[in-house]
Motif scaffolding. Structure first.
Motif, short mmCIF file in Angstrom:
data_model
loop_
_atom_site.label_atom_id
_atom_site.label_comp_id
_atom_site.label_asym_id
_atom_site.label_seq_id
_atom_site.Cartn_x
_atom_site.Cartn_y
_atom_site.Cartn_z
N TYR A 27 0.47 -19.80 -11.15
CA TYR A 27 -0.43 -20.38 -10.42
C TYR A 27 -1.73 -21.14 -11.40
O TYR A 27 -1.64 -21.00 -12.85
CB TYR A 27 -1.56 -19.29 -10.07
CG TYR A 27 -1.33 -18.38 -8.80
CD1 TYR A 27 -0.76 -19.11 -7.62
CD2 TYR A 27 -0.73 -17.20 -9.10
CE1 TYR A 27 -0.33 -18.17 -6.44
CE2 TYR A 27 -0.25 -16.31 -8.14
CZ TYR A 27 -0.26 -16.84 -6.80
OH TYR A 27 0.34 -16.16 -5.74
N LEU A 28 -2.05 -22.31 -10.91
CA LEU A 28 -2.98 -23.46 -11.31
C LEU A 28 -2.35 -23.54 -12.83
O LEU A 28 -3.42 -23.53 -13.70
CB LEU A 28 -4.42 -22.63 -11.50
CG LEU A 28 -4.89 -22.03 -10.15
CD1 LEU A 28 -6.26 -21.45 -10.35
CD2 LEU A 28 -5.04 -23.24 -9.16
N GLN A 46 -19.68 -26.55 -1.49
CA GLN A 46 -18.85 -27.13 -0.28
C GLN A 46 -19.99 -27.56 0.63
O GLN A 46 -21.13 -27.29 0.68
CB GLN A 46 -18.13 -25.95 0.18
CG GLN A 46 -17.06 -25.44 -0.85
CD GLN A 46 -15.97 -26.29 -0.95
OE1 GLN A 46 -15.33 -27.07 -0.26
NE2 GLN A 46 -16.03 -26.96 -2.49
N SER A 169 -12.74 -18.25 -2.30
CA SER A 169 -11.63 -19.48 -2.76
C SER A 169 -10.39 -18.94 -2.22
O SER A 169 -10.04 -17.73 -1.91
CB SER A 169 -11.43 -19.32 -4.24
OG SER A 169 -10.99 -18.33 -4.81
N VAL A 204 -2.01 -26.81 0.20
CA VAL A 204 -2.49 -26.87 -1.10
C VAL A 204 -1.44 -26.42 -1.86
O VAL A 204 -0.52 -25.68 -1.56
CB VAL A 204 -3.82 -25.75 -1.07
CG1 VAL A 204 -4.27 -25.76 -2.49
CG2 VAL A 204 -4.89 -26.26 -0.07
N LEU A 206 -0.69 -24.72 -5.09
CA LEU A 206 -1.54 -23.64 -5.81
C LEU A 206 -0.75 -23.52 -7.26
O LEU A 206 -1.30 -22.83 -8.12
CB LEU A 206 -1.38 -22.42 -5.36
CG LEU A 206 -2.36 -22.24 -4.15
CD1 LEU A 206 -2.33 -20.76 -3.39
CD2 LEU A 206 -3.86 -22.52 -4.30
N ALA A 211 -5.66 -27.93 -7.71
CA ALA A 211 -5.99 -27.24 -6.60
C ALA A 211 -7.39 -27.02 -6.30
O ALA A 211 -7.89 -26.86 -5.25
CB ALA A 211 -5.10 -26.06 -6.39
N VAL A 212 -8.19 -26.65 -7.53
CA VAL A 212 -9.64 -26.36 -7.42
C VAL A 212 -10.37 -27.44 -6.98
O VAL A 212 -11.53 -27.29 -6.49
CB VAL A 212 -10.06 -25.84 -8.90
CG1 VAL A 212 -9.40 -24.68 -9.30
CG2 VAL A 212 -10.04 -27.08 -9.94
N ASN A 213 -9.83 -28.81 -6.83
CA ASN A 213 -10.73 -29.94 -6.52
C ASN A 213 -10.32 -30.13 -5.05
O ASN A 213 -10.93 -31.11 -4.36
CB ASN A 213 -10.37 -31.01 -7.23
CG ASN A 213 -11.09 -31.00 -8.83
OD1 ASN A 213 -12.22 -30.62 -8.65
ND2 ASN A 213 -10.32 -31.33 -9.72
N SER A 214 -9.65 -29.34 -4.48
CA SER A 214 -9.15 -29.61 -3.01
C SER A 214 -10.26 -29.18 -2.31
O SER A 214 -11.16 -28.10 -2.45
CB SER A 214 -7.88 -28.68 -2.75
OG SER A 214 -7.66 -28.67 -1.38
N TYR A 217 -9.84 -25.64 -0.96
CA TYR A 217 -9.80 -24.70 -2.09
C TYR A 217 -10.49 -23.47 -1.66
O TYR A 217 -10.09 -22.39 -1.75
CB TYR A 217 -10.37 -25.02 -3.31
CG TYR A 217 -10.12 -24.09 -4.25
CD1 TYR A 217 -8.72 -23.76 -4.95
CD2 TYR A 217 -11.46 -23.44 -5.04
CE1 TYR A 217 -8.63 -22.55 -5.89
CE2 TYR A 217 -11.22 -22.43 -6.09
CZ TYR A 217 -9.90 -22.22 -6.42
OH TYR A 217 -9.80 -20.97 -7.43
N TYR A 218 -11.63 -23.49 -0.89
CA TYR A 218 -12.53 -22.58 -0.35
C TYR A 218 -12.24 -22.22 1.25
O TYR A 218 -12.33 -23.16 2.07
CB TYR A 218 -14.05 -22.67 -0.54
CG TYR A 218 -14.47 -22.51 -1.80
CD1 TYR A 218 -14.59 -21.27 -2.46
CD2 TYR A 218 -14.59 -23.78 -2.75
CE1 TYR A 218 -15.04 -21.28 -3.85
CE2 TYR A 218 -14.98 -23.77 -4.12
CZ TYR A 218 -15.19 -22.51 -4.68
OH TYR A 218 -15.42 -22.27 -5.97
#
Length: 262
Positions: A27-28, A46, A169, A204, A206, A211-214, A217-218
């Protein structure tokens, strides 16, 4: 000997393609140019969520004199003392019907679809101050989602999930569902999301830190998270490749013995 070499090559290719790379299970993962322990900046704020059909809202009205607000609040724990948190939210919450409305005691039907939680709070406050209370009553209204509900399908713990947080998230949602299996495609996690005009599918990856900037992501209420299987699952072989290696070795040994006897 040519036949033996050909068999060996084919079995080697099968073995290599059957193993699942750790890159597809991590992951990530950071890019090569990213330094260890470096600060990863991402947009945490968001856009405010806008209420959709089938959302369940938790609304509470408080004032200096609580007896004055009892008619607007759910009955509470008296009738549902043995209910779970989720069951209590279902019985005490206000469901947004197919017309985009909720029904509140005394106030009646109120259109809320497309509004943010803050906009709904202000709308209720205006209605109460205009028709039922004076400013001196110091009414206090809270409007929240009665849990963030989502569903998971595929190579992940399947079923309906509920997390009682305002912001969740996709990593939290997956962990809460029991994680993705070894056969799950982490590079192409699909999110089926509801919009006023219909549903859309978002994807997404992962396995990358990006991915955290997608924007997805939330997760949002009523999201459907789908994890497709990797091609290795259809081969019906070992998850880490060790079972495959043992099978290849046994098969190769048998072929060699057979050729020697011939």
């Amino acid at each position: 000997m040519r036949f033996t070499s050909l068999i060996l090559i084919l079995l080697t290719i099968t073995t290599l393609t059957s193993c699942i790379s750790t890159k597809r299970l991590t992951y990530l993962s950071e890019d090569k140019g990213t330094e260890a322990d470096s600060l990863i900046s991402f947009q945490q704020m968001q856009r405010p969520y806008r209420v959709q059909i089938n959302d369940l809202l938790s609304i509470r009205v408080k004032a200096l004199d609580q007896e004055l607000t009892s008619m607007f609040n759910p009955i509470g724990d008296a009738e549902n003392s043995t209910a779970t948190t989720e069951e209590r939210a279902y019985f005490d919450g206000f469901l947004v019907n197919r017309h985009g409305e909720i029904r509140i005691p005394t106030l009646g039907k109120i259109k809320v679809i497309g509004l943010t939680l803050e906009e709904i709070r202000l709308k209720l406050e205006d209605m109460l101050l205009n028709d039922y209370f004076k400013t001196e009553a110091n009414i206090f209204i809270t409007v929240k989602l009665a849990g963030l509900r989502y569903t998971t399908l595929g190579e992940i713990g399947t079923g309906s999930q509920v997390i009682y947080k305002e912001q969740v998230s996709i990593m939290e949602a997956i962990a809460n569902a029991g994680d993705i299996t070894l056969y799950g495609d982490r590079r192409n996690v699909k999110i089926l999301r509801q919009y006023p005009e219909g549903q859309r599918i978002h994807r997404v990856d992962l396995t990358k830190i990006s991915a955290v900037n997608s924007p997805f992501y939330y997760i949002q209420p009523n999201d459907l998270i789908i994890v497709d299987p990797l091609p290795q699952k259809s081969l019906g072989i070992g998850e880490t490749g060790f079972g495959t290696l043992a099978t290849v070795f046994s098969l190769l040994t048998g072929i060699t013995i057979l050729l020697i006897r011939l």
